[in-house]
Enzyme design. Structure first.
Site, mmCIF file in Angstrom:
data_model
loop_
_atom_site.group_PDB
_atom_site.id
_atom_site.type_symbol
_atom_site.label_atom_id
_atom_site.label_comp_id
_atom_site.label_asym_id
_atom_site.label_seq_id
_atom_site.Cartn_x
_atom_site.Cartn_y
_atom_site.Cartn_z
ATOM 1 N N ASP A 97 26.097 25.925 -23.238
ATOM 2 C CA ASP A 97 26.911 26.013 -24.531
ATOM 3 C C ASP A 97 26.221 25.325 -25.734
ATOM 4 O OD1 ASP A 97 28.642 27.443 -22.823
ATOM 5 O OD2 ASP A 97 30.343 26.771 -23.812
ATOM 6 N N ASP A 128 26.298 23.788 -17.202
ATOM 7 C CA ASP A 128 27.300 24.495 -18.089
ATOM 8 C C ASP A 128 27.660 24.060 -19.295
ATOM 9 O OD1 ASP A 128 29.498 26.134 -18.196
ATOM 10 O OD2 ASP A 128 30.888 24.252 -17.934
ATOM 11 N N ASP A 153 23.509 12.340 -21.481
ATOM 12 C CA ASP A 153 24.461 11.907 -22.819
ATOM 13 C C ASP A 153 23.250 12.165 -23.964
ATOM 14 O OD1 ASP A 153 22.895 9.771 -21.533
ATOM 15 O OD2 ASP A 153 24.491 8.259 -22.372
ATOM 16 N N LYS A 195 21.975 11.955 -14.613
ATOM 17 C CA LYS A 195 22.535 10.474 -15.141
ATOM 18 C C LYS A 195 22.419 9.521 -14.118
ATOM 19 C CE LYS A 195 25.583 8.209 -17.688
ATOM 20 N NZ LYS A 195 25.239 7.914 -19.203
ATOM 21 N N TYR A 197 30.823 21.343 -9.022
ATOM 22 C CA TYR A 197 31.609 22.660 -8.695
ATOM 23 C C TYR A 197 32.234 22.981 -7.224
ATOM 24 C CZ TYR A 197 31.076 24.599 -13.524
ATOM 25 O OH TYR A 197 31.311 25.005 -14.989
HETATM 26 C C1 IPM Z 1 29.758 29.954 -17.132
HETATM 27 C C2 IPM Z 1 31.049 29.488 -17.484
HETATM 28 C C3 IPM Z 1 31.734 29.555 -15.942
HETATM 29 C C4 IPM Z 1 31.271 28.089 -15.474
HETATM 30 C C5 IPM Z 1 33.312 29.459 -15.718
HETATM 31 C C6 IPM Z 1 34.120 30.703 -16.431
HETATM 32 C C7 IPM Z 1 33.962 29.335 -14.431
HETATM 33 O O1 IPM Z 1 31.500 28.653 -18.382
HETATM 34 O O2 IPM Z 1 29.350 30.716 -16.514
HETATM 35 O O3 IPM Z 1 29.278 29.131 -17.671
HETATM 36 O O4 IPM Z 1 31.594 27.120 -15.567
HETATM 37 O O5 IPM Z 1 30.080 28.223 -14.431
HETATM 38 MG MG MG Z 2 29.951 27.722 -19.350
#
Ligand code: IPM
Ligand code: MG
Length: 360
Positions: A252, A248, A224, A191, A141
């Site tokens: 999710d 990230d 993975d 990885k 990032y």
């Molecule tokens: C998160 C989001 C952010 C990230 C985006 C909105 C930049 O997806 O907080 O997980 O990638 O960190």
């Molecule tokens: Mg995110």
């Protein structure tokens, strides 16, 4: 003594979910003598619209002067055409970096009440309680060089995944310390079969374990495989520690074990500052419709009470109030399944009512 919170609703559903979280703080002030004060400021697209900057100077000053920051969400189609440094996401990454929030705690806990909300079989997800510890201010990032360069007749896009040893050391310590308060197990995700940055990550995590946390069990997994194991057998995990991009993605994925991304809070903590936000985005498709799930933000308030405001007792109460409304069958549309569907504000009100009853 009062505590000062900087409140950054941001974009899309950020505005509505933060409103519900503030109602909760209000009840805690009145019913439990919390003495929280807050000031709202702009971030993301809202920051750009109001001050021409996704992380305005005024917001920066306020955040630096407060005990904690509460953030909603950023982003939306409206700002997609802007130059990268002016986009909403630049504001979010900007505040994370500026406040040095290197450790992002993302707990994924499956509530029994929501077992049916998950797309996975109940027996696979029941009892899941994972803490993803994501490194938040380095990795791909932020790595240099980055950009899009001309090369011959075409363009090349470049990003750099990089970690220094000290950046890995501090996030490893965070994960091991967190594990000691849970079931004492850390799985480090990388990885290392392909990437040098992961090779150094793994070596460093092992060294910190051996020298400072010999009592904590440490395992390693390639990213993975970790993505696969999270849906194959999520109960094998306690604390997962990983870099910015992998964290990230995996957080999710982990949220889907719980039934909805609208349930996951987070805490981003550095040496001096801390910020609390739901892990989900600004959901432009439902923004302004009073449909969003405010529970991730309300649970982020619980994390703020626990980690920044020294109010573990009140954090327990907020979490209990959330469980109680789920027990009552209340569900925002993201969770609905033959139960009482409520609006964003309806859910917030219900949590506040539970807290009011507790206050007596
Ligand atoms: C998160 C989001 C952010 C990230 C985006 C909105 C930049 O997806 O907080 O997980 O990638 O960190
Ligand atoms: Mg995110």
């Amino acid at each position: 003594m009062s505590v000062n919170i900087t409140v950054l609703p941001g974009d899309g559903i950020g505005q509505e979910i933060v409103r519900e979280a503030l109602k909760v703080l209000d009840v805690l002030n009145r019913g439990f003598d919390l003495k929280a004060e807050w000031e709202e400021a702009a971030i993301g697209g809202d920051g750009y619209d109001r001050a021409g900057d996704p992380y305005p100077e005024e917001t920066r000053k306020l955040a630096h002067a407060s005990d904690a920051v509460l953030l909603g969400a950023v982003g939306g189609a409206k700002w997609e055409g802007l130059a990268k440094p002016l986009r909403p996401e630049a504001g979010l990454l900007g505040i994370r970096a500026d406040l040095g929030l290197f450790a992002n705690y993302r707990p994924a806990k499956v509530y029994d009440q929501l077992l049916e909300a998950s797309t996975l079989k109940p027996e696979v997800v029941q009892g899941v309680d994972i803490l993803v510890v994501r490194e938040l201010v380095s990795g791909v990032y932020f790595g240099q060089p980055r950009g899009i360069v001309q090369e011959g007749g075409q363009r090349r896009g470049i990003n750099t995944m990089s970690y220094t040893e000290s950046e890995v050391e501090r996030i490893a310590r965070t994960a091991f310390a967190a594990a000691r308060l849970r079931s004492n197990r850390v799985c480090s995700v990388d990885k290392a079969n392909v990437l040098e940055v992961s090779e150094l990550w793994r070596e460093t995590v092992i060294r910190i374990k051996e020298t400072e946390f010999p009592d904590v069990e440490l395992t390693h997994m390639y990213v993975d495989n970790a993505a696969m194991q999270l849906i194959r057998n999520p109960k094998q995990f306690d604390v997962m520690v990983t870099g910015n991009l992998f964290g990230d993605i995996l957080s999710d994925e982990a949220s889907m074990l719980t039934g909805s991304i609208g349930m996951l809070p987070s805490a981003s903590i550095g040496d001096k500052y801390a910020m609390y936000e739901p892990i989900h985005g600004s959901a432009p498709d439902i923004a302004g419709q009073n449909k969003a799930n405010p529970l991730a933000t309300i649970l982020s308030v619980a994390m703020m009470l626990r980690y920044s405001l020294d109010q573990a007792g009140l954090a327990d109460k907020v979490e209990a109030a959330v469980e109680a409304v789920l027990d009552d069958g209340l569900r925002t549309p993201d969770l609905a399944g033959g139960s009482k569907v409520v609006s964003c504000s309806g859910m917030g009100d219900a949590v506040c009512e539970k807290l009011q009853v507790m206050a007596g």
